[in-house]
Scaffold this motif. Structure first.
Motif, short mmCIF file in Angstrom:
data_model
loop_
_atom_site.label_atom_id
_atom_site.label_comp_id
_atom_site.label_asym_id
_atom_site.label_seq_id
_atom_site.Cartn_x
_atom_site.Cartn_y
_atom_site.Cartn_z
N UNK A 36 25.45 31.94 3.16
CA UNK A 36 24.20 32.56 3.71
C UNK A 36 24.54 33.13 5.10
N UNK A 39 26.79 36.05 5.33
CA UNK A 39 26.36 36.98 4.78
C UNK A 39 25.71 37.81 5.28
N UNK A 40 25.35 36.43 6.74
CA UNK A 40 23.93 36.85 7.71
C UNK A 40 25.07 37.77 9.27
N UNK A 41 25.73 37.37 9.98
CA UNK A 41 26.66 38.06 10.10
C UNK A 41 27.14 38.76 9.92
N UNK A 43 26.34 41.84 8.04
CA UNK A 43 24.94 41.96 7.98
C UNK A 43 24.67 42.71 9.74
N UNK A 44 24.69 41.62 10.60
CA UNK A 44 24.06 41.78 11.84
C UNK A 44 25.42 42.60 12.41
N UNK A 46 27.51 44.67 10.72
CA UNK A 46 27.33 46.12 10.49
C UNK A 46 26.58 46.45 11.33
N UNK A 47 25.31 45.98 11.88
CA UNK A 47 25.02 47.45 12.68
C UNK A 47 25.62 47.08 14.59
N UNK A 48 26.09 46.09 14.91
CA UNK A 48 26.16 45.53 15.96
C UNK A 48 27.46 45.30 15.85
N UNK A 51 28.41 41.47 17.72
CA UNK A 51 27.76 40.83 17.38
C UNK A 51 28.74 40.22 16.27
#
Lengths: 77, 358
Positions: A36, A39-41, A43-44, A46-48, A51
Motif C-alpha cells: 500500500x 502504490x501510494x508513493x 500515486x503521489x 505521479x502528480x509531484x 516526492x
C-alpha cells in the motif's frame, strides 16, 4: 519380538526450519506492508515528482520487519 | 483492462465493481492533486487584478494546458470559462481512469451528476431551440458519457431523437416520459434518480468508511434542501406540492421536518430553524428581515466544504478524501468563474466577494 525403530528429529533440521520461517514470514509481512505504501508513493509521485525521495524512504520502512527476521534467522542457525 | 471494465459497467447498471480497489494509490494521488488547488490567499489577490491579469494568471496556473488548447477558438472571458470547464472535465475523467474496482465505481456514481447535467443541458437546448454551438459550449463531459457521444446527441434536431439516442443508458426509463412540456418534472426525477443511485451504491457495504461517505452525502442533501427551502420561503411559496423539489435521505432534516417547515411563513421558518444543528452555521447571517440569500447560501456551502475536509481526516484511505477533492475542485472552478464573470459584468468587489465560497 518386534523391533521398534526410533525416529528422532535432527535439531539442526529444526533450527533450519525455524530460521526459514523467520525470514519467510517476515518477508511476506513486509511485502504486505509495502504494497500500500508503495502504490501510494507512486500515486503521489505521479502528480509531484519531487516526492520521489520521501516516497522511497517511506516505502522501505517496513523493510525493518524482514531485517529483524533475518537477524533472528542468523541467531538461530 | 480498465477500458473493458468501463465498457462492461456502462452497459448494465447493476454490474459489480471489478478488480482490486486501489485506495492507497488513488487517495495519495488525489491528495497530491489537492495540494495544487489555489489557496485561500489567492482570491483577494485575484480580486485586485483586472480581467487581463486574471486571464494571464489562470493561463500560467494549473489551467495552462486548457487555456493553450482553447486559445485558438475563444478569447477573453469566454476562453477562461471554457478552459475551466475543460479542466474540470479532464480532472474528473482522470479520477475515473486512475481508480479501479470499488473506488472507480463510487467515483462514477458521484460523477453521474455531470451526465445528468449534460442530458438536462441538451434537453433544455432543444426545448428553447438553442443552436448546436450554444449547447456544445455548455457541456461538461466529466462523467461516464463521453464528449463525442454527447456532442453527437446535441446535433440531433428533436428531443425525441435525443432520447432515443440515450436508449441504452440507465436514464431512459425516466426520459421516455418526456413529452416536450414536462421538462422540469423530468429534471427533478433525474436528480432524484441520481441520489437513489448513490444511496444504492453506499448501501452495498457496511464498512465504516462507507458509512462516513453516506453521512457526508446526506449532509450534502441537507444543504441542498435547506437552500431550496430558503429560496421557496423567501419567495413566499407554501404550496405543499413543492415537496417534490425536496430530496429524501437528509441527515438532520428529514422529509417530515421539511414538510413542517415548508408550511410556515418566512419569519416562523427562521425561528424554527434555530432548533436544527445547521443554525450555528447561519445564525449571524439569517434573520427574518434579510434581503439577500447569498450569505446564507455561501455559508452553507462553506460549511459543507469544511466538514468534507474534516471527514477526510477521519478515514484517510477511503473514498471520502476523493470526494473532498472533487468538492474543492468544483468550488475552485466556480469561484474563478464568478470572479471573471463578475469583473466582466463590472460588478463591485463587495458583491463578488459575497458570492465567493472560500
Amino acid at each position: 519380538m518386534a523391533t521398534e525403530t526410533l525416529t528422532t528429529m535432527d535439531p539442526a533440521g529444526l533450527k533450519a526450519i525455524g530460521a526459514g520461517l523467520a525470514v519467510g514470514l517476515t518477508g511476506i509481512a513486509s511485502g504486505i506492508a509495502e504494497k500500500d505504501i508503495g502504490s501510494a508513493a507512486i500515486g503521489a509521485m505521479a502528480e509531484n515528482e519531487s516526492l520521489f525521495g520521501k516516497g522511497l524512504i517511506l516505502t522501505v520502512i517496513p523493510e525493518t520487519i524482514v531485517i529483524f527476521g533475518l537477524v533472528v534467522a542468523l541467531l538461530i542457525s | 483492462m480498465q477500458l473493458l471494465q468501463k465498457f462492461k459497467r456502462g452497459s448494465s447498471k447493476k454490474a459489480k465493481p471489478k478488480g482490486h480497489a486501489n485506495y492507497a494509490y488513488t487517495t495519495a494521488r488525489v491528495r497530491a492533486m489537492k495540494s495544487k488547488i489555489l489557496p485561500k490567499e489567492t482570491y483577494p489577490r485575484l480580486m485586485n487584478m483586472s480581467i487581463n491579469e486574471i486571464t494571464r494568471f489562470i493561463g500560467e496556473s494549473e489551467y495552462k494546458e486548457d487555456v493553450d488548447e482553447l486559445a485558438r477558438q475563444y478569447d477573453g472571458v469566454n476562453l477562461i470559462e471554457h478552459a475551466l470547464n475543460r479542466n474540470l472535465a479532464v480532472t474528473f475523467t482522470k479520477l475515473l481512469s486512475i481508480s479501479e474496482g470499488d473506488v472507480n465505481f463510487l467515483i462514477g456514481e458521484e460523477l453521474k451528476k455531470f451526465d445528468i447535467w449534460n442530458i438536462k443541458t441538451i434537453l433544455r437546448g432543444k426545448y428553447c431551440n438553442a443552436t448546436n454551438e450554444e449547447v456544445l459550449d455548455a457541456l461538461v463531459a466529466a462523467g461516464r458519457l463521453s464528449y463525442t457521444f454527447l456532442s453527437d446527441l446535441a446535433t440531433k434536431t428533436t428531443y425525441e431523437e435525443v432520447i432515443s439516442g440515450l436508449e441504452n443508458t440507465e436514464y431512459y426509463p425516466v426520459l421516455k416520459d418526456y413529452d416536450g412540456t414536462n421538462l422540469s418534472d423530468i429534471e427533478n426525477q433525474l436528480d432524484k434518480m441520481y441520489y437513489a443511485g448513490l444511496f444504492e451504491a453506499v448501501s452495498g457495504s457496511r464498512s465504516k468508511d462507507r458509512k462516513l461517505f453516506a453521512k457526508f452525502m446526506r449532509m450534502g442533501i441537507d444543504v441542498k434542501n435547506l437552500i431550496t427551502l430558503f429560496r421557496l420561503k423567501k419567495a413566499n411559496i407554501d404550496n405543499p406540492g413543492m415537496m417534490n423539489l425536496m430530496i429524501d435521505g437528509g441527515l438532520k432534516l428529514k422529509l417530515k421536518d421539511i414538510e413542517r417547515l415548508i408550511s410556515l411563513s418566512f419569519e416562523d421558518f427562521i425561528s424554527e430553524l434555530e432548533n436544527y444543528p445547521y443554525w450555528d452555521v447561519i445564525s449571524d447571517v439569517a434573520s427574518p428581515d434579510m434581503v439577500s440569500l447569498i450569505n446564507v447560501e455561501s455559508r452553507l456551502k462553506k460549511y459543507r466544504l469544511k466538514s468534507a475536509a474534516s471527514f477526510s481526516h477521519v478515514y484517510p484511505i477511503s473514498i471520502v478524501p476523493i470526494m473532498d477533492y472533487m468538492l474543492n475542485k468544483e468550488n475552485e472552478v466556480n469561484n474563478l468563474r464568478l470572479i471573471i464573470r463578475g469583473k466582466a459584468a463590472s460588478l463591485s468587489d463587495e458583491i463578488i466577494k459575497e458570492q465567493l465560497v472560500i
